[in-house]
Design a protein around this motif. Sequence first.
Motif, mmCIF file in Angstrom:
data_model
loop_
_atom_site.group_PDB
_atom_site.id
_atom_site.type_symbol
_atom_site.label_atom_id
_atom_site.label_comp_id
_atom_site.label_asym_id
_atom_site.label_seq_id
_atom_site.Cartn_x
_atom_site.Cartn_y
_atom_site.Cartn_z
ATOM 1 N N ASN A 60 0.978 -1.016 -0.259
ATOM 2 C CA ASN A 60 0.142 0.372 -0.226
ATOM 3 C C ASN A 60 0.584 0.973 -0.330
ATOM 4 O O ASN A 60 1.015 1.878 0.877
ATOM 5 C CB ASN A 60 -0.788 -0.216 1.172
ATOM 6 N N VAL A 88 -9.749 -0.536 -4.981
ATOM 7 C CA VAL A 88 -8.859 -0.980 -4.273
ATOM 8 C C VAL A 88 -8.922 -0.404 -2.893
ATOM 9 O O VAL A 88 -8.869 0.578 -2.975
ATOM 10 C CB VAL A 88 -7.630 0.095 -4.994
ATOM 11 N N GLY A 89 -8.467 -0.731 -1.944
ATOM 12 C CA GLY A 89 -8.889 -0.658 -0.635
ATOM 13 C C GLY A 89 -7.686 -1.471 0.240
ATOM 14 O O GLY A 89 -7.624 -2.596 -0.009
ATOM 15 N N SER A 90 -7.505 -0.898 1.562
ATOM 16 C CA SER A 90 -6.910 -1.695 2.348
ATOM 17 C C SER A 90 -7.517 -2.910 2.361
ATOM 18 O O SER A 90 -8.504 -3.544 2.524
ATOM 19 C CB SER A 90 -7.212 -0.970 3.824
ATOM 20 N N SER A 91 -6.353 -3.769 2.488
ATOM 21 C CA SER A 91 -6.339 -5.778 3.236
ATOM 22 C C SER A 91 -6.326 -6.138 4.316
ATOM 23 O O SER A 91 -6.413 -4.953 5.659
ATOM 24 C CB SER A 91 -5.512 -6.198 2.491
ATOM 25 N N ALA A 137 -2.546 -3.483 0.634
ATOM 26 C CA ALA A 137 -4.129 -3.138 -0.364
ATOM 27 C C ALA A 137 -4.597 -4.108 -1.046
ATOM 28 O O ALA A 137 -3.524 -4.857 -1.948
ATOM 29 C CB ALA A 137 -3.812 -1.941 -1.199
#
Length: 163
Positions: free
Chosen positions: A13, A37-40, A46
Amino acid sequence: MFETHTISILVENKPGVLQKVTGLFTRRGFNIESITVGSSEVENLARMVIVVYADLKGLEQVKKQLNKLVDVIKVIELDPQSSVKRELCLIKVKTNDAKARTEVMQYTEVFRCNIVDVCDNAITLEVIGHPNKINALIKLLKNYGIKKIARTGPTAVSRGSSL
């Protein structure tokens, strides 16, 4: 043969990673249909979910090249039969009279939507679900007049205990 494929990519990220990843698809001549897309679940990583219309041979090359990128941790093509796919869509619909407003509100119940804004001549709906569900709702609402649509594009994860 060209088909729609959903790729899940776990990446570092940090700035520039999105550009590197999408650049590989661009160089192969594939148009990305959607990207989320986003944090995991892992700190500082990400998850990118990319939907692309591509042939198998070209897609395999892109996946191999993605795996070579330093910032890419894992690349998985999600099988439509063993994954969950959802999309968010906001739809602003004309409701010029009480009858139209009532009918649109009935659709919100059938499609399990949320009404997120109401004004004199429009209702804004939030619908979450499979892209086919959203497409079906949009088709019905076109008769009333759609003022605006904002779609996130699908995001997806594998079903069950698989990573």
